[in-house]
Design an enzyme around this catalytic site. Sequence first.
Site: not given
Ligand code: 13P
Length: 340
Positions: A178, A220
């Site tokens: 991510e 992600k």
């Molecule tokens: P949000 O969808 O609230 O941005 O959170 C996703 C997430 O896991 C952030 O690390």
Amino acid sequence: MDLNSLEAVAEAMVQSGKGILAADESTGTIGSRLDQINTESTFESRNAYRDLLFSSEGIEQYISGVIMYDETLRQSSLSDGTPYPEYLSSKGILPGIKVDMGAHDLPRSEGEKITHGLDGLDERLKEYRKMGARFAKWRAVINITEDNPSGYCISTNAHALARYAALCQENDIVPIVEPEILMDGDHDIDDSFVVTEEVLHTVFFQLYSQGVQYEQMILKPNMVLSGYDAKDRANVDEVADATLQCFARTVPTAVPGIAFLSGGQSDEDATAHLNKMNQMLDENKPWNLSFSYGRALQQPALKTWLGKSENVSAAQDAFMHRAKLNSLATMGKYSEDMEK
Ligand code: 13P
């Protein structure tokens, strides 16, 4: 479903019609969420809130996996005391775990961040795998300002993401990679495009260099969006178009799926953007496009619950409504009038 290989787990996470619930807020972050509804954050209230989400009737129709925080992974269902990894698995939902230690100041930078958590990670992954975790998450944070991000910030974060991902695969855990470019600021969608493109190129170069198998991971990312404070914010079509173009340039098709974060978009925008992208991709999708939302899945439930046991059922309905709309968006079958 055969879940004996990392490839199979990764594919199950992003299967059509399903997405991931990000319920991995750290104790500090869940504390601020509970604060918003005037509820004290305690071990018990955090467990009660997570239980509300996980025990929603039929959740497994729309949710393929849940990302938990260390504390939650060790907590149990309120109905029968089953530990959550086992409880979720029994519903056919994959248990996941956030393993990074948060974004901290990047030394010798102008206000940039580096994610901590590599020290001891191998041992922690071994324990989490034994506890039933099938996938993990590590979030890197990149900010757009007049001068940032620096190449230094992008490359150190990408390097750490790849170190984490390789360790996960070694330990039979699918890594969610991510790299989040924040929406804060007044940058326009073109700035967001340029930075997202550079970050993804760098991340995939590091993943490749460190031997990470693309077939055994999930990306992600943020969507390519205008900053919150931008003058003319891009519309749904522009966001979907820019995001797909950016990923076509940077994300190998060997990656089975992309599960977007919501990043502070409104619930409706997060669903509409995902839906439009799935409509724009033809039958031969290069990757499955799904969601891994935190706020955009949880906000209506949190605001309905208000920390009161008499509101649990209504809060579960609110959560299931958003989960269903996002499920439809993974198939391009959502429309705005379903919001009513
Ligand atoms: P949000 O969808 O609230 O941005 O959170 C996703 C997430 O896991 C952030 O690390």
